[in-house]
Design a protein around this motif. Sequence first.
Motif, PDB file in Angstrom:
ATOM      1  N   GLY A 251       0.788  -1.238   0.000  1.00 40.36           N
ATOM      2  CA  GLY A 251       0.000   0.000   0.000  1.00 40.36           C
ATOM      3  C   GLY A 251       0.819   1.286   0.000  1.00 40.36           C
ATOM      4  N   LYS A 252       2.076   1.202  -0.380  1.00 33.02           N
ATOM      5  CA  LYS A 252       2.916   2.415  -0.378  1.00 33.02           C
ATOM      6  C   LYS A 252       2.400   3.452  -1.369  1.00 33.02           C
ATOM      7  CE  LYS A 252       6.676   0.217  -1.446  1.00 33.02           C
ATOM      8  NZ  LYS A 252       6.096  -1.141  -1.529  1.00 33.02           N
ATOM      9  N   THR A 253       2.165   3.003  -2.594  1.00 33.35           N
ATOM     10  CA  THR A 253       1.712   3.953  -3.614  1.00 33.35           C
ATOM     11  C   THR A 253       0.309   4.453  -3.282  1.00 33.35           C
ATOM     12  OG1 THR A 253       3.059   2.735  -5.193  1.00 33.35           O
ATOM     13  CG2 THR A 253       1.439   4.252  -6.106  1.00 33.35           C
ATOM     14  N   TYR A 254      -0.541   3.560  -2.842  1.00 38.22           N
ATOM     15  CA  TYR A 254      -1.907   3.921  -2.447  1.00 38.22           C
ATOM     16  C   TYR A 254      -1.862   4.998  -1.355  1.00 38.22           C
ATOM     17  CZ  TYR A 254      -6.723   3.176  -0.792  1.00 38.22           C
ATOM     18  OH  TYR A 254      -8.032   3.341  -0.423  1.00 38.22           O
ATOM     19  N   THR A 255      -0.908   4.864  -0.460  1.00 43.53           N
ATOM     20  CA  THR A 255      -0.787   5.812   0.641  1.00 43.53           C
ATOM     21  C   THR A 255      -0.127   7.112   0.194  1.00 43.53           C
ATOM     22  OG1 THR A 255      -0.640   4.019   2.245  1.00 43.53           O
ATOM     23  CG2 THR A 255       0.267   6.142   2.924  1.00 43.53           C
ATOM     24  N   MET A 256       0.918   6.999  -0.614  1.00 37.35           N
ATOM     25  CA  MET A 256       1.708   8.186  -0.946  1.00 37.35           C
ATOM     26  C   MET A 256       1.046   9.074  -1.996  1.00 37.35           C
ATOM     27  SD  MET A 256       4.278   8.364   0.992  1.00 37.35           S
ATOM     28  CE  MET A 256       5.357   9.589   0.290  1.00 37.35           C
ATOM     29  N   GLN A 257       0.357   8.467  -2.938  1.00 31.24           N
ATOM     30  CA  GLN A 257      -0.115   9.274  -4.062  1.00 31.24           C
ATOM     31  C   GLN A 257      -1.000  10.457  -3.685  1.00 31.24           C
ATOM     32  OE1 GLN A 257      -1.537   6.887  -7.357  1.00 31.24           O
ATOM     33  NE2 GLN A 257       0.555   6.607  -8.107  1.00 31.24           N
ATOM     34  N   PRO A 258      -1.925  10.306  -2.749  1.00 27.58           N
ATOM     35  CA  PRO A 258      -2.767  11.477  -2.436  1.00 27.58           C
ATOM     36  C   PRO A 258      -2.047  12.558  -1.621  1.00 27.58           C
ATOM     37  CG  PRO A 258      -3.749   9.411  -1.644  1.00 27.58           C
ATOM     38  CD  PRO A 258      -2.345   9.119  -1.993  1.00 27.58           C
ATOM     39  N   LEU A 259      -0.951  12.206  -0.973  1.00 22.03           N
ATOM     40  CA  LEU A 259      -0.350  13.151  -0.025  1.00 22.03           C
ATOM     41  C   LEU A 259       0.142  14.463  -0.656  1.00 22.03           C
ATOM     42  CD1 LEU A 259       1.563  10.733   2.418  1.00 22.03           C
ATOM     43  CD2 LEU A 259      -0.678  11.785   2.704  1.00 22.03           C
ATOM     44  N   PRO A 260       0.868  14.416  -1.783  1.00 20.02           N
ATOM     45  CA  PRO A 260       1.316  15.688  -2.358  1.00 20.02           C
ATOM     46  C   PRO A 260       0.164  16.567  -2.813  1.00 20.02           C
ATOM     47  CG  PRO A 260       2.406  13.832  -3.440  1.00 20.02           C
ATOM     48  CD  PRO A 260       1.387  13.258  -2.522  1.00 20.02           C
ATOM     49  N   ALA A 357      10.437   6.722  -6.286  1.00 18.04           N
ATOM     50  CA  ALA A 357       9.906   7.921  -6.948  1.00 18.04           C
ATOM     51  C   ALA A 357       9.926   9.081  -5.960  1.00 18.04           C
ATOM     52  CB  ALA A 357       8.483   7.667  -7.414  1.00 18.04           C
ATOM     53  N   ILE A 358      10.478  10.200  -6.383  1.00 18.78           N
ATOM     54  CA  ILE A 358      10.619  11.345  -5.476  1.00 18.78           C
ATOM     55  C   ILE A 358       9.908  12.557  -6.064  1.00 18.78           C
ATOM     56  CG2 ILE A 358      12.252  12.884  -4.317  1.00 18.78           C
ATOM     57  CD1 ILE A 358      14.264  10.570  -4.466  1.00 18.78           C
ATOM     58  N   LEU A 359       8.884  12.992  -5.381  1.00 19.14           N
ATOM     59  CA  LEU A 359       8.150  14.173  -5.799  1.00 19.14           C
ATOM     60  C   LEU A 359       8.464  15.297  -4.826  1.00 19.14           C
ATOM     61  CD1 LEU A 359       4.877  14.513  -7.409  1.00 19.14           C
ATOM     62  CD2 LEU A 359       5.069  15.756  -5.283  1.00 19.14           C
ATOM     63  N   GLN A 360       8.859  16.427  -5.358  1.00 20.88           N
ATOM     64  CA  GLN A 360       9.218  17.517  -4.451  1.00 20.88           C
ATOM     65  C   GLN A 360       8.340  18.740  -4.665  1.00 20.88           C
ATOM     66  OE1 GLN A 360      13.564  17.754  -5.089  1.00 20.88           O
ATOM     67  NE2 GLN A 360      13.764  16.637  -3.162  1.00 20.88           N
ATOM     68  N   LEU A 361       7.831  19.265  -3.562  1.00 20.89           N
ATOM     69  CA  LEU A 361       7.136  20.550  -3.577  1.00 20.89           C
ATOM     70  C   LEU A 361       8.099  21.547  -2.948  1.00 20.89           C
ATOM     71  CD1 LEU A 361       3.621  19.468  -2.188  1.00 20.89           C
ATOM     72  CD2 LEU A 361       4.283  19.787  -4.584  1.00 20.89           C
ATOM     73  N   VAL A 362       8.470  22.529  -3.721  1.00 18.44           N
ATOM     74  CA  VAL A 362       9.490  23.470  -3.241  1.00 18.44           C
ATOM     75  C   VAL A 362       8.872  24.859  -3.137  1.00 18.44           C
ATOM     76  CG1 VAL A 362      11.785  24.425  -3.676  1.00 18.44           C
ATOM     77  CG2 VAL A 362      11.256  22.105  -4.406  1.00 18.44           C
ATOM     78  N   ILE A 363       9.092  25.498  -2.008  1.00 18.23           N
ATOM     79  CA  ILE A 363       8.614  26.873  -1.841  1.00 18.23           C
ATOM     80  C   ILE A 363       9.803  27.810  -1.970  1.00 18.23           C
ATOM     81  CG2 ILE A 363       7.637  28.516  -0.201  1.00 18.23           C
ATOM     82  CD1 ILE A 363       5.857  26.423   0.778  1.00 18.23           C
ATOM     83  N   LYS A 364       9.649  28.799  -2.824  1.00 18.66           N
ATOM     84  CA  LYS A 364      10.741  29.747  -3.041  1.00 18.66           C
ATOM     85  C   LYS A 364      10.243  31.175  -2.835  1.00 18.66           C
ATOM     86  CE  LYS A 364      12.974  26.966  -6.598  1.00 18.66           C
ATOM     87  NZ  LYS A 364      13.644  27.014  -7.903  1.00 18.66           N
ATOM     88  N   ARG A 365      11.214  32.027  -2.675  1.00 21.44           N
ATOM     89  CA  ARG A 365      10.889  33.439  -2.528  1.00 21.44           C
ATOM     90  C   ARG A 365      12.172  34.212  -2.778  1.00 21.44           C
ATOM     91  NH1 ARG A 365      10.842  37.452   1.479  1.00 21.44           N
ATOM     92  NH2 ARG A 365       8.905  38.626   1.652  1.00 21.44           N
ATOM     93  N   SER A 366      12.053  35.347  -3.427  1.00 26.68           N
ATOM     94  CA  SER A 366      13.250  36.178  -3.584  1.00 26.68           C
ATOM     95  C   SER A 366      13.456  36.958  -2.295  1.00 26.68           C
ATOM     96  CB  SER A 366      13.088  37.124  -4.776  1.00 26.68           C
ATOM     97  OG  SER A 366      12.061  38.045  -4.504  1.00 26.68           O
ATOM     98  N   ALA A 367      14.640  37.537  -2.156  1.00 27.01           N
ATOM     99  CA  ALA A 367      14.978  38.198  -0.886  1.00 27.01           C
ATOM    100  C   ALA A 367      13.956  39.262  -0.513  1.00 27.01           C
ATOM    101  CB  ALA A 367      16.376  38.795  -0.983  1.00 27.01           C
ATOM    102  N   ASP A 368      13.443  40.004  -1.512  1.00 30.31           N
ATOM    103  CA  ASP A 368      12.475  41.051  -1.176  1.00 30.31           C
ATOM    104  C   ASP A 368      11.043  40.681  -1.559  1.00 30.31           C
ATOM    105  OD1 ASP A 368      12.554  41.166  -3.870  1.00 30.31           O
ATOM    106  OD2 ASP A 368      13.182  43.261  -4.031  1.00 30.31           O
ATOM    107  N   GLY A 369      10.849  39.434  -1.952  1.00 30.88           N
ATOM    108  CA  GLY A 369       9.496  38.979  -2.277  1.00 30.88           C
ATOM    109  C   GLY A 369       9.023  39.396  -3.655  1.00 30.88           C
ATOM    110  N   SER A 370       9.893  40.043  -4.423  1.00 27.92           N
ATOM    111  CA  SER A 370       9.471  40.466  -5.762  1.00 27.92           C
ATOM    112  C   SER A 370       9.811  39.377  -6.778  1.00 27.92           C
ATOM    113  CB  SER A 370      10.156  41.775  -6.143  1.00 27.92           C
ATOM    114  OG  SER A 370      11.517  41.513  -6.410  1.00 27.92           O
TER     115      SER A 370
END
Length: 482
Positions: A251-260, A357-370
Amino acid sequence: MSLVGRQMSRSHSTAHHHRQYSDNFLDASKWLQSSSQDFGYGSKMNRSMQSNPSTPPVCSRSSSLRHAGDGQVSPGLLDLHSFDTELLPEMQVGSRYEGYSFDQRSSRGRSFDDSEPNLLAGKVGSRSAKGLPENSLLKSFSASVDKERANNVAKIKVVVRKRPLNRKEKTKKEDDIITIEPNSDALTVHETKLKVDLTEYMEKHEFVFDAVLDEGVSNDEVYAETVQPIVPLIFQRTKATCFAYGQTGSGKTYTMQPLPIKASQDILRLMIHTYRNQGFQLFVSFFEIYGGKLFDLLNDRKKLCMREDGKQQVCIVGLQEYRVFDVETIRELIERGNATRSTGTTGANEESSRSHAILQLVIKRSADGSESKPARVVGKLSFIDLAGSERGADTTDNDKQTRMEGAEINKSLLALKECIRALDSDQGHIPFRGSKLTEVLRDSFVGNSRTVMISCISPSSGSCEHTLNTLRYADRYEDCAK
Ligand SMILES: Nc1ncnc2c1ncn2[C@@H]1O[C@H](COP(=O)(O)OP(=O)(O)OP(=O)(O)O)[C@@H](O)[C@H]1O
C-alpha cells in the motif's frame, strides 16, 4: 526522552517494541517579511495545466516548450539546487499575520478549511485594540505561536498503516494476523510457528509507534496524521521528507499518491491567505531513482545527473521544475509522472514499483518577495515512494536485471537507515554517499528538517515475515526519534 523499553518478552513468546517520543525539536520560529506584490492566484485558479517554467536567470537551458501564454504547459530546465538551494537569510516577521490554527489533533481527518474562523487573527485584533503597538505585538505573538507550532512537530515520526486483506488473500483464506488496539498506537503480529515436534504455536510480536493506522483509516486521516502538521513549517525554512516503506503490494503507492495533492492544497491556501502578497512561489519536480540512476518523470524519463557544488549542495542537473498555481495542475503533473514511472510485474503486485519515486514541492521566494529577483528555496517537502522492500532480497532471481535491481534497492534502503541512525546519534560522519537515494536527500536530513516514515504492512499470514521485517526496520527508526 529515553526509550521506555524494547523487545520485552511476554510469556517467553512475545517481543514487545515500545515507542519513544521525539523531543529533539528545532526552533523554526522565523517569519517572513511581507511584500506588496500580489501574484493573483485567484484569477488563475480555473486554468488547466497552469505551470510556469522555473528558469533561474543565470540558467539558459530553457527548452522550446517554454511558457507560450496562458494555459499552456511550459516546462523549463533547471538545476534544482545549483542556484537556489541556499536558504534565505533570516527575515523579519511580516506586518500582518493571518494564521490558521494548525492544531494537529483537532485537524485529524480533515484539511485546512478556508471558512474556518481566523482564531489567531481574532486574538491579535482584540489585544491590539487595548492599545498595544500592533506590529511588535504581532511579531512576538506570531513568533511564539510559530515556535510552539514547530516544537509540536516531531523531528522524526514513524507511522504504521495496515491495509485490508485483498481479494486474492481472501480467496486463499489467509488470516489477518495483525491486531491493533482501538485508540492506541500499538499493534500485535501473531506469527504461527512450528515446534520441533511439528505442533503449531503462536508467537506474538508487539510494537508501539508514533501512530498506528488500521485498515479503516482513510487517506485523509493518513494525511492529517503525517504531513499536514509539517506543511506550515516549510514556510519557515524547513526541509521535510515523507516516505513510505514496505513490501510490494503493502500500500505504499496507495498511501503516498494522495499526499502531495493534499499538501499542495494546503500550501496554496497558506500562500493565498496567511502569506498573501509575500511573494512565495510553489514549484513541483518529480523524478525517480532506478538502478542507481536518476530519471526525470516530467521530461520523458530524461536521464539526470547529480553533482555537488562547492558548498556541498547537491545539484540535479537538468531536472525540470514547474511553477504551479493550482492543485489541478499538480494533479496532472503527478499523473504524468506516475505514468512514466518504471514498473515491473511481481506475484504480489502487478504494478510493482522497482524504483524510488521522489516528488518535491518546493517553496521559493526572492529576498524582497518580488518576482524580478531570483527566487531561492525557502522550504521543501519531498515525498518518496520507495521501491518494494522485499525487492532488496531479489538477489537470487534468475534474471540478471532483476538481481541488479534488487541489489541496488537493498543498498539504498540500508543507506537510508544508516543515514538516519548516524544523524540521530550526532556522528560527525553521515554516510550520505552510501546510495544515490541518500545523496539526493542529503539536504533534507540536515539542519531544520522533519522526517515522516509511513510503514505499510499487509495483514495476511502469507506476508508475516515481510511484515515483521518492515516493522523492525521502522522500529530502528524509532530508535532515532529521541
Ligand atoms: N489502505 C488500503 N485500502 C484499500 N486498498 C489498498 C490499501 N492499500 C493498498 N491497497 C490496494 O492494494 C494494492 C497494492 O497497493 P500499492 O500499489 O499501493 O502497493 P505498493 O506497496 O506501492 O507496491 P509496490 O511496491 O509493488 O509498488 C492496490 O490495488 C491498492 O489499491
